[in-house]
Design an enzyme around this catalytic site. Sequence first.
Site, PDB file in Angstrom:
ATOM      1  N   ARG A  66      -7.319   3.819 -15.206  1.00 47.02           N
ATOM      2  CA  ARG A  66      -7.258   4.509 -13.912  1.00 47.02           C
ATOM      3  C   ARG A  66      -7.945   5.880 -13.914  1.00 47.02           C
ATOM      4  O   ARG A  66      -8.677   6.189 -12.966  1.00 47.02           O
ATOM      5  CB  ARG A  66      -5.808   4.615 -13.416  1.00 47.02           C
ATOM      6  CG  ARG A  66      -5.150   3.238 -13.230  1.00 47.02           C
ATOM      7  CD  ARG A  66      -3.808   3.310 -12.525  1.00 47.02           C
ATOM      8  NE  ARG A  66      -3.976   3.717 -11.143  1.00 47.02           N
ATOM      9  CZ  ARG A  66      -3.815   4.930 -10.692  1.00 47.02           C
ATOM     10  NH1 ARG A  66      -3.396   5.889 -11.486  1.00 47.02           N
ATOM     11  NH2 ARG A  66      -4.026   5.209  -9.441  1.00 47.02           N
ATOM     12  N   TYR A 105      -1.112  -1.092 -11.924  1.00 47.02           N
ATOM     13  CA  TYR A 105      -2.563  -1.088 -12.121  1.00 47.02           C
ATOM     14  C   TYR A 105      -2.918  -0.424 -13.454  1.00 47.02           C
ATOM     15  O   TYR A 105      -3.866   0.352 -13.538  1.00 47.02           O
ATOM     16  CB  TYR A 105      -3.264  -0.400 -10.939  1.00 47.02           C
ATOM     17  CG  TYR A 105      -2.911  -1.065  -9.632  1.00 47.02           C
ATOM     18  CD1 TYR A 105      -3.402  -2.336  -9.337  1.00 47.02           C
ATOM     19  CD2 TYR A 105      -2.037  -0.468  -8.734  1.00 47.02           C
ATOM     20  CE1 TYR A 105      -3.046  -2.983  -8.170  1.00 47.02           C
ATOM     21  CE2 TYR A 105      -1.672  -1.119  -7.554  1.00 47.02           C
ATOM     22  CZ  TYR A 105      -2.177  -2.369  -7.282  1.00 47.02           C
ATOM     23  OH  TYR A 105      -1.821  -3.016  -6.135  1.00 47.02           O
ATOM     24  N   GLY A 162       0.757  -1.245   0.000  1.00 47.31           N
ATOM     25  CA  GLY A 162       0.000   0.000   0.000  1.00 47.31           C
ATOM     26  C   GLY A 162       0.785   1.291   0.000  1.00 47.31           C
ATOM     27  O   GLY A 162       0.190   2.374  -0.076  1.00 47.31           O
ATOM     28  N   CYS A 210     -16.067   4.787 -27.298  1.00 47.57           N
ATOM     29  CA  CYS A 210     -17.390   5.424 -27.276  1.00 47.57           C
ATOM     30  C   CYS A 210     -17.960   5.489 -25.865  1.00 47.57           C
ATOM     31  O   CYS A 210     -18.937   4.791 -25.551  1.00 47.57           O
ATOM     32  CB  CYS A 210     -18.333   4.664 -28.191  1.00 47.57           C
ATOM     33  SG  CYS A 210     -17.622   4.432 -29.811  1.00 47.57           S
ATOM     34  N   GLU A 211     -17.330   6.253 -25.000  1.00 46.15           N
ATOM     35  CA  GLU A 211     -17.788   6.494 -23.625  1.00 46.15           C
ATOM     36  C   GLU A 211     -17.277   7.882 -23.270  1.00 46.15           C
ATOM     37  O   GLU A 211     -16.112   8.180 -23.503  1.00 46.15           O
ATOM     38  CB  GLU A 211     -17.124   5.525 -22.626  1.00 46.15           C
ATOM     39  CG  GLU A 211     -17.374   4.066 -22.841  1.00 46.15           C
ATOM     40  CD  GLU A 211     -18.607   3.549 -22.112  1.00 46.15           C
ATOM     41  OE1 GLU A 211     -19.234   4.331 -21.370  1.00 46.15           O
ATOM     42  OE2 GLU A 211     -18.918   2.383 -22.316  1.00 46.15           O
ATOM     43  N   GLU A 243       4.350  -6.597   1.398  1.00 49.88           N
ATOM     44  CA  GLU A 243       3.718  -6.874   0.104  1.00 49.88           C
ATOM     45  C   GLU A 243       3.624  -5.622  -0.766  1.00 49.88           C
ATOM     46  O   GLU A 243       2.526  -5.208  -1.155  1.00 49.88           O
ATOM     47  CB  GLU A 243       2.304  -7.433   0.321  1.00 49.88           C
ATOM     48  CG  GLU A 243       2.246  -8.672   1.193  1.00 49.88           C
ATOM     49  CD  GLU A 243       0.815  -9.059   1.585  1.00 49.88           C
ATOM     50  OE1 GLU A 243      -0.115  -8.245   1.369  1.00 49.88           O
ATOM     51  OE2 GLU A 243       0.626 -10.162   2.108  1.00 49.88           O
ATOM     52  N   PRO A 244       4.749  -5.006  -1.098  1.00 48.79           N
ATOM     53  CA  PRO A 244       4.655  -3.798  -1.932  1.00 48.79           C
ATOM     54  C   PRO A 244       4.281  -4.152  -3.364  1.00 48.79           C
ATOM     55  O   PRO A 244       4.754  -5.149  -3.910  1.00 48.79           O
ATOM     56  CB  PRO A 244       6.067  -3.219  -1.877  1.00 48.79           C
ATOM     57  CG  PRO A 244       6.952  -4.405  -1.657  1.00 48.79           C
ATOM     58  CD  PRO A 244       6.148  -5.368  -0.809  1.00 48.79           C
TER      59      PRO A 244
END
Length: 454
Positions: free
Chosen positions: A327, A388, A241, A359-360, A288-289
Amino acid sequence: MSNRYFSYRNGRLHASGVALERLAAEVGTPFYCYSADALEHGYRHFAAALKGLPATICYALKANSNQAVIATFAALGAGADVVSEGELRRALAAGVPAQKIVFAGVGKTAKELAAGLDAGIMQFNIESLSELKLLSEVAAARGVIAPVALRVNPDVDAGTHAKITTGRADTKFGIDAGEARAFLLANRDIPGIRIEGLAVHIGSQLTDIAPYRLAFERLIALYKDLRAAGLPLKRLDFGGGIGISYQHGPLTEEGGGEEIDTADARVDAYAGMVRELVEGLDAEFVFEPGRLLVGNAGMLVTRVLYLKDNGPRRFVIIDAAMNDLIRPSLYDAWHEIVPLKAPTPGAELRPVDVVGPVCESTDTFAKQRPLPPVAEGDLLAFSTAGAYAFVMASTYNSRPLAPEILVRGDRYAIVRPRMDYDTMIGQDRLPDWLEDAARQDRDAEKTGETRGAA
Ligand SMILES: *Cc1c(COP(=O)(O)O)cnc(C)c1O
């Protein structure tokens, strides 16, 4: 020495020693580029900050699970934090020893638990008593003992984005600390289970140390309490995190940008806090990086297709879209946008909307972002696109997944080619009734008839 792995050299943006323009010419756009030098720097710095502690650094694969990225960390001695059987297989395939793998996630299936047991992983991070019961059954049926850490929900607000906070009591993650305590004291012998530790993971993109301190203090207190009651716990998993900087100003010639220094300083502060809390504690540790190790090691390179003015508003339409990098649409995330050709010093900045072709309306990367002059055909890059990013890509709008390139010094390798159309379409199958109809059409064509003519 430059501390930055993406910088301008002779006016051209480079990843380590390779000009991104050259990669664009080779694989086309959009594409992801990662710097192995940045990956190695991040891992080595994290490991050095924890030196002397009995710690396993389990890279959280979900941030970036390209085999080449995992293998880069594995070669430096990293373990892996996996959240699915797919990630477990990826970690093993990249050479991570099973004894350095932790398996996390709130919804592991019986099949996934069995896969972890068969591989002989270090630890299952168990998120509910129901999951513990299932693991007990699966392990007992196999005649093996599952090493377990209970993931405790420390009820700490990490103060991060609502979609990535995980340590509050109202999120789906972990087991309430009081409940975990009562359960462990009342159930000392669970068939097929050996409770070896406790785990927390309070969220992602944390830029403040205070919530960590609070969560770790609670975890350590529970650990001591349970040990005093005779439970043979030996491990504490502090999760991942640690946040990184997404806004780090314009790139400059070699050495510009501060994001690596910021990350290093944050890691030092984090490690210092951990050392203080675990002083004299009889335990081994897991970290846990994910994002920290890969986020600023990657860029997404794209080409400007069109410029369009709707009234006073200028749109820059690029060939990357929300299917490549979700993201901004998913988390309102902010990514630096930098031209591959260094802008002329003093160039006037103009606010533009940078949008993709999907198309959004949410396929928007930036609104009213001041950018130096941009022309059709120019190449741009999104910074901090190593975490991510590609892993969340999809083929929405039937856009093939972008390629990934890993650069090290002045060498590079295409570590995932662009998905080709046949692969994308070839995944689908027609049901037999349409197959039959298609066959009849083909047969009819051969005999010159037409089917269902009006
Ligand atoms: C996602 C996750 C991580 C990694 O989080 P980062 O913010 O990328 O460091 C670590 N542990 C668990 C359990 C996770 O779910």
